[in-house]
Scaffold this motif. Structure first.
Motif, PDB file in Angstrom:
ATOM      1  N   GLY A  23      -6.338   6.249 -11.613  1.00  0.00           N
ATOM      2  CA  GLY A  23      -5.070   6.962 -11.636  1.00  0.00           C
ATOM      3  C   GLY A  23      -5.187   8.361 -12.210  1.00  0.00           C
ATOM      4  O   GLY A  23      -4.524   9.296 -11.744  1.00  0.00           O
ATOM      5  N   LEU A  24      -6.040   8.525 -13.201  1.00  0.00           N
ATOM      6  CA  LEU A  24      -6.225   9.825 -13.835  1.00  0.00           C
ATOM      7  C   LEU A  24      -7.298  10.659 -13.154  1.00  0.00           C
ATOM      8  O   LEU A  24      -7.273  11.895 -13.234  1.00  0.00           O
ATOM      9  CB  LEU A  24      -6.594   9.634 -15.312  1.00  0.00           C
ATOM     10  CG  LEU A  24      -5.527   8.983 -16.206  1.00  0.00           C
ATOM     11  CD1 LEU A  24      -6.081   8.769 -17.600  1.00  0.00           C
ATOM     12  CD2 LEU A  24      -4.261   9.829 -16.242  1.00  0.00           C
ATOM     13  N   GLY A  25      -8.213   9.981 -12.464  1.00  0.00           N
ATOM     14  CA  GLY A  25      -9.380  10.695 -11.962  1.00  0.00           C
ATOM     15  C   GLY A  25      -9.304  11.162 -10.534  1.00  0.00           C
ATOM     16  O   GLY A  25     -10.014  12.092 -10.141  1.00  0.00           O
ATOM     17  N   LYS A  26      -8.462  10.561  -9.698  1.00  0.00           N
ATOM     18  CA  LYS A  26      -8.447  10.929  -8.288  1.00  0.00           C
ATOM     19  C   LYS A  26      -7.022  10.861  -7.758  1.00  0.00           C
ATOM     20  O   LYS A  26      -6.323   9.880  -7.973  1.00  0.00           O
ATOM     21  CB  LYS A  26      -9.340   9.983  -7.477  1.00  0.00           C
ATOM     22  CG  LYS A  26      -9.504  10.383  -6.015  1.00  0.00           C
ATOM     23  CD  LYS A  26     -10.484   9.476  -5.300  1.00  0.00           C
ATOM     24  CE  LYS A  26     -10.690   9.914  -3.860  1.00  0.00           C
ATOM     25  NZ  LYS A  26     -11.321  11.244  -3.765  1.00  0.00           N
ATOM     26  N   LYS A  27      -6.597  11.883  -7.076  1.00  0.00           N
ATOM     27  CA  LYS A  27      -5.255  11.944  -6.528  1.00  0.00           C
ATOM     28  C   LYS A  27      -5.200  11.264  -5.164  1.00  0.00           C
ATOM     29  O   LYS A  27      -6.013  11.552  -4.278  1.00  0.00           O
ATOM     30  CB  LYS A  27      -4.804  13.409  -6.401  1.00  0.00           C
ATOM     31  CG  LYS A  27      -3.441  13.590  -5.771  1.00  0.00           C
ATOM     32  CD  LYS A  27      -2.325  13.006  -6.635  1.00  0.00           C
ATOM     33  CE  LYS A  27      -0.965  13.275  -5.985  1.00  0.00           C
ATOM     34  NZ  LYS A  27       0.130  12.640  -6.747  1.00  0.00           N
ATOM     35  N   PHE A  28      -4.244  10.355  -5.003  1.00  0.00           N
ATOM     36  CA  PHE A  28      -4.053   9.658  -3.730  1.00  0.00           C
ATOM     37  C   PHE A  28      -2.734  10.086  -3.095  1.00  0.00           C
ATOM     38  O   PHE A  28      -1.806  10.510  -3.783  1.00  0.00           O
ATOM     39  CB  PHE A  28      -4.056   8.143  -3.947  1.00  0.00           C
ATOM     40  CG  PHE A  28      -5.366   7.604  -4.463  1.00  0.00           C
ATOM     41  CD1 PHE A  28      -6.442   7.430  -3.611  1.00  0.00           C
ATOM     42  CD2 PHE A  28      -5.518   7.298  -5.812  1.00  0.00           C
ATOM     43  CE1 PHE A  28      -7.650   6.956  -4.085  1.00  0.00           C
ATOM     44  CE2 PHE A  28      -6.719   6.813  -6.297  1.00  0.00           C
ATOM     45  CZ  PHE A  28      -7.795   6.639  -5.430  1.00  0.00           C
ATOM     46  N   ASP A  29      -2.669   9.954  -1.768  1.00  0.00           N
ATOM     47  CA  ASP A  29      -1.431  10.223  -1.048  1.00  0.00           C
ATOM     48  C   ASP A  29      -0.558   8.983  -0.941  1.00  0.00           C
ATOM     49  O   ASP A  29       0.667   9.083  -0.873  1.00  0.00           O
ATOM     50  CB  ASP A  29      -1.742  10.737   0.370  1.00  0.00           C
ATOM     51  CG  ASP A  29      -2.466  12.072   0.346  1.00  0.00           C
ATOM     52  OD1 ASP A  29      -1.994  12.982  -0.358  1.00  0.00           O
ATOM     53  OD2 ASP A  29      -3.518  12.191   1.000  1.00  0.00           O
ATOM     54  N   SER A  30      -1.199   7.811  -0.933  1.00  0.00           N
ATOM     55  CA  SER A  30      -0.448   6.566  -0.798  1.00  0.00           C
ATOM     56  C   SER A  30      -1.322   5.400  -1.251  1.00  0.00           C
ATOM     57  O   SER A  30      -2.552   5.500  -1.252  1.00  0.00           O
ATOM     58  CB  SER A  30      -0.002   6.357   0.656  1.00  0.00           C
ATOM     59  OG  SER A  30       0.923   5.293   0.752  1.00  0.00           O
ATOM     60  N   ILE A  31      -0.652   4.316  -1.639  1.00  0.00           N
ATOM     61  CA  ILE A  31      -1.337   3.107  -2.087  1.00  0.00           C
ATOM     62  C   ILE A  31      -0.923   1.949  -1.187  1.00  0.00           C
ATOM     63  O   ILE A  31       0.263   1.768  -0.902  1.00  0.00           O
ATOM     64  CB  ILE A  31      -0.983   2.765  -3.552  1.00  0.00           C
ATOM     65  CG1 ILE A  31      -1.326   3.932  -4.479  1.00  0.00           C
ATOM     66  CG2 ILE A  31      -1.706   1.496  -3.994  1.00  0.00           C
ATOM     67  CD1 ILE A  31      -0.784   3.760  -5.890  1.00  0.00           C
ATOM     68  N   ILE A  32      -1.902   1.178  -0.736  1.00  0.00           N
ATOM     69  CA  ILE A  32      -1.643  -0.041   0.028  1.00  0.00           C
ATOM     70  C   ILE A  32      -2.029  -1.231  -0.840  1.00  0.00           C
ATOM     71  O   ILE A  32      -3.162  -1.308  -1.324  1.00  0.00           O
ATOM     72  CB  ILE A  32      -2.461  -0.079   1.333  1.00  0.00           C
ATOM     73  CG1 ILE A  32      -2.191   1.162   2.189  1.00  0.00           C
ATOM     74  CG2 ILE A  32      -2.154  -1.362   2.112  1.00  0.00           C
ATOM     75  CD1 ILE A  32      -3.127   1.293   3.379  1.00  0.00           C
ATOM     76  N   VAL A  33      -1.097  -2.146  -1.038  1.00  0.00           N
ATOM     77  CA  VAL A  33      -1.395  -3.388  -1.750  1.00  0.00           C
ATOM     78  C   VAL A  33      -1.491  -4.508  -0.728  1.00  0.00           C
ATOM     79  O   VAL A  33      -0.526  -4.776  -0.004  1.00  0.00           O
ATOM     80  CB  VAL A  33      -0.316  -3.720  -2.799  1.00  0.00           C
ATOM     81  CG1 VAL A  33      -0.620  -5.065  -3.456  1.00  0.00           C
ATOM     82  CG2 VAL A  33      -0.233  -2.623  -3.847  1.00  0.00           C
ATOM     83  N   PHE A  34      -2.656  -5.123  -0.640  1.00  0.00           N
ATOM     84  CA  PHE A  34      -2.850  -6.297   0.221  1.00  0.00           C
ATOM     85  C   PHE A  34      -2.642  -7.508  -0.673  1.00  0.00           C
ATOM     86  O   PHE A  34      -3.547  -7.951  -1.366  1.00  0.00           O
ATOM     87  CB  PHE A  34      -4.252  -6.274   0.831  1.00  0.00           C
ATOM     88  CG  PHE A  34      -4.503  -7.354   1.851  1.00  0.00           C
ATOM     89  CD1 PHE A  34      -3.888  -7.311   3.088  1.00  0.00           C
ATOM     90  CD2 PHE A  34      -5.364  -8.403   1.575  1.00  0.00           C
ATOM     91  CE1 PHE A  34      -4.121  -8.300   4.036  1.00  0.00           C
ATOM     92  CE2 PHE A  34      -5.608  -9.394   2.515  1.00  0.00           C
ATOM     93  CZ  PHE A  34      -4.989  -9.341   3.748  1.00  0.00           C
ATOM     94  N   GLN A  35      -1.410  -8.037  -0.670  1.00  0.00           N
ATOM     95  CA  GLN A  35      -1.006  -9.009  -1.683  1.00  0.00           C
ATOM     96  C   GLN A  35      -1.260 -10.443  -1.258  1.00  0.00           C
ATOM     97  O   GLN A  35      -0.442 -11.119  -0.656  1.00  0.00           O
ATOM     98  CB  GLN A  35       0.478  -8.820  -2.049  1.00  0.00           C
ATOM     99  CG  GLN A  35       0.914  -9.643  -3.246  1.00  0.00           C
ATOM    100  CD  GLN A  35       1.698 -10.873  -2.845  1.00  0.00           C
ATOM    101  OE1 GLN A  35       2.741 -10.761  -2.206  1.00  0.00           O
ATOM    102  NE2 GLN A  35       1.221 -12.060  -3.212  1.00  0.00           N
ATOM    103  N   LEU A  36      -2.469 -10.890  -1.580  1.00  0.00           N
ATOM    104  CA  LEU A  36      -2.788 -12.306  -1.566  1.00  0.00           C
ATOM    105  C   LEU A  36      -2.482 -12.831  -2.969  1.00  0.00           C
ATOM    106  O   LEU A  36      -1.932 -12.118  -3.804  1.00  0.00           O
ATOM    107  CB  LEU A  36      -4.263 -12.506  -1.231  1.00  0.00           C
ATOM    108  CG  LEU A  36      -4.726 -11.959   0.126  1.00  0.00           C
ATOM    109  CD1 LEU A  36      -6.203 -11.660   0.090  1.00  0.00           C
ATOM    110  CD2 LEU A  36      -4.407 -12.945   1.226  1.00  0.00           C
ATOM    111  N   SER A  37      -2.809 -14.075  -3.239  1.00  0.00           N
ATOM    112  CA  SER A  37      -2.708 -14.563  -4.613  1.00  0.00           C
ATOM    113  C   SER A  37      -3.842 -13.970  -5.428  1.00  0.00           C
ATOM    114  O   SER A  37      -4.980 -13.880  -4.939  1.00  0.00           O
ATOM    115  CB  SER A  37      -2.793 -16.095  -4.635  1.00  0.00           C
ATOM    116  OG  SER A  37      -1.610 -16.654  -4.109  1.00  0.00           O
ATOM    117  N   PRO A  38      -3.560 -13.544  -6.666  1.00  0.00           N
ATOM    118  CA  PRO A  38      -2.290 -13.643  -7.376  1.00  0.00           C
ATOM    119  C   PRO A  38      -1.408 -12.426  -7.142  1.00  0.00           C
ATOM    120  O   PRO A  38      -1.904 -11.360  -6.778  1.00  0.00           O
ATOM    121  CB  PRO A  38      -2.729 -13.704  -8.835  1.00  0.00           C
ATOM    122  CG  PRO A  38      -3.937 -12.817  -8.866  1.00  0.00           C
ATOM    123  CD  PRO A  38      -4.633 -13.043  -7.551  1.00  0.00           C
ATOM    124  N   VAL A  39      -0.119 -12.565  -7.380  1.00  0.00           N
ATOM    125  CA  VAL A  39       0.804 -11.448  -7.190  1.00  0.00           C
ATOM    126  C   VAL A  39       0.497 -10.318  -8.164  1.00  0.00           C
ATOM    127  O   VAL A  39       0.843  -9.156  -7.916  1.00  0.00           O
ATOM    128  CB  VAL A  39       2.265 -11.922  -7.344  1.00  0.00           C
ATOM    129  CG1 VAL A  39       2.597 -12.203  -8.814  1.00  0.00           C
ATOM    130  CG2 VAL A  39       3.230 -10.925  -6.741  1.00  0.00           C
TER     131      VAL A  39
END
Length: 411
Positions: free
Chosen positions: A99-115
């Motif tokens: 989070g502090l080291g690299k700037k992203f345009d968007s985040i994708i969460v592939f939500q399997l278990s666990p939430v």
């Protein structure tokens, strides 16, 4: 775009997010993956990986960061609990670092278990003020009830609040099954965020349709006769005892064969049940094989079979193997309630019986074993055409890019 994919499982484990990440990278996006040390489904770390080995690597151009976890072992409740908690703890520092080291345009969460997989994504969003696309593959806390047998509100209530908080912090909520909408909207006013985004057909299966059988000489032979092929996780949720009950009812019909491929918590139980009930002639466990070999096994089957127990979560679920089975052009037989049965009916690609109804399953299989092959072939064809219209991989990634552009431009 610079994209961060947050997922508990990634290559060399076999999950949809692998294809997604590699294709987005191929299309010119920069993809970084935050995941865990691979341990699924074996329950132990894959060869070459460990606490101090290959914690960072590049696969097909995708940079992968692996967090510490306690391996899931044989999948018992206590071991799974520590596996889940260790993931949540292990991703905390990497989330801060990324989070502090690299700037992203968007985040994708592939939500399997666990939430809890969504927690590091929410932390990075807080630092960077970037949108989250949350792809729900597993409903929580319903999964704890259905698969884990947990009924206590002292445990379920905190997970309900956590899940609701993660949905609230997401800009889009993708659902692989339309039935998931009911569960998600019960947790908050998220209706406008929800997008139906079904699983696509696995590329390995599509590209392997013309596979050269001479290169598969090490694969086991399939039995002759009417072959009911089960390929996938052999776990509690799949109600393996009900399948065995149907096999016991049909054991004198030597032309009907149940073939199991895969692994899971119920594998040893299955093997013991085959021996104890003297089912060796009609029930066969062949082992676990790579995804790219599935077209070979599918081609030898008469019908492709899957099952799920009767529970609120499973009634809302369309297992990803449905798309794979449709793409194979083989008729599907299922022992399932709800959304999965509805998809089979709408596509007219097979048959279903109620979840847990081993008697109805045995009667159906006996009937189909005597069915005209042309009628079965028609069901398989219907499924193949349906899958090409609705579950095409390239179109799915096109839609994903559109959604990413939409949420990115809003921020």
């Amino acid at each position: 775009m610079r994209l961060l994919l947050v997922t508990p499982h990634f290559f060399p484990e076999s999950f949809k997010c692998n294809e997604m990440a590699f294709e987005l990278q191929r299309r010119g996006h920069e993809v970084v993956v935050m995941t865990a040390i691979p341990d699924y489904p074996k329950g132990s770390f894959f060869e070459g990986y460990g606490f101090f080995k290959k914690r960072t690597e590049t696969v097909n151009g995708v940079k992968v960061h692996r967090s510490f976890i306690i391996p899931r072992g044989k999948g018992g409740a206590i071991r799974l609990f520590f596996n889940y908690i260790s993931y949540a703890i292990g991703t905390f520092i990497p989330a801060i670092r990324l989070g502090l080291g690299k700037k992203f345009d968007s985040i994708i969460v592939f939500q399997l278990s666990p939430v809890m997989v969504g927690i590091p994504a929410a932390l990075i969003k807080k630092y960077q003020k970037v949108p989250i696309l949350f792809w729900v593959q597993d409903l929580w806390p319903e999964s704890l009830e259905a698969a884990g047998g947990i009924k206590s509100n002292l445990i379920l209530k905190p997970f309900t609040k956590l899940t609701s908080w993660l949905y609230k912090n997401s800009d889009k909520i993708l659902i692989s099954s339309k039935g998931f909408k009911e569960s998600i909207t019960e947790k908050g006013d998220f209706k406008d965020k929800i997008v139906h985004y079904p699983n696509w057909i696995d590329k390995e299966i599509c590209e392997g349709q013309e596979i050269d059988e001479s290169s598969l000489c090490n694969l086991p032979e399939m039995p002759k006769g009417f072959v009911v092929l089960y390929a996938g996780n052999i776990g509690d949720a799949q109600d393996i005892p009900a399948i065995v009950d149907a096999a016991i009812s049909l054991k004198l019909h030597h032309n009907i064969h149940f073939v199991f491929l895969g692994d899971g918590r119920k594998k040893d139980w299955l093997l013991n049940a085959i021996n104890e009930n003297h089912l060796e002639e009609t029930v066969h466990y062949l082992g676990r094989f790579p995804l790219e070999t599935m077209p070979y096994f599918f081609s030898k089957a008469s019908v492709l079979f899957f099952s799920l127990k009767d529970s609120s979560i499973f009634r809302l679920t369309v297992p990803s193997r449905v798309q794979a089975f449709m793409a194979a052009g083989k008729p599907i037989v299922a022992m399932i309630n709800g959304e999965g049965a509805d998809v089979i009916r709408v596509a007219d690609c097979g048959y279903s019986v109620p979840a847990g109804d081993s008697k109805a399953l045995a009667e159906l299989l006996l009937k189909l074993s005597k069915e005209d092959e042309k009628k079965l072939a028609e069901k398989g064809y219907n499924g193949k055409m349906f899958s090409q219209r609705h579950y095409d991989f390239s179109k799915s990634i096109d839609n994903l890019e559109s959604l990413l552009n939409e949420i990115t431009n809003k921020c």
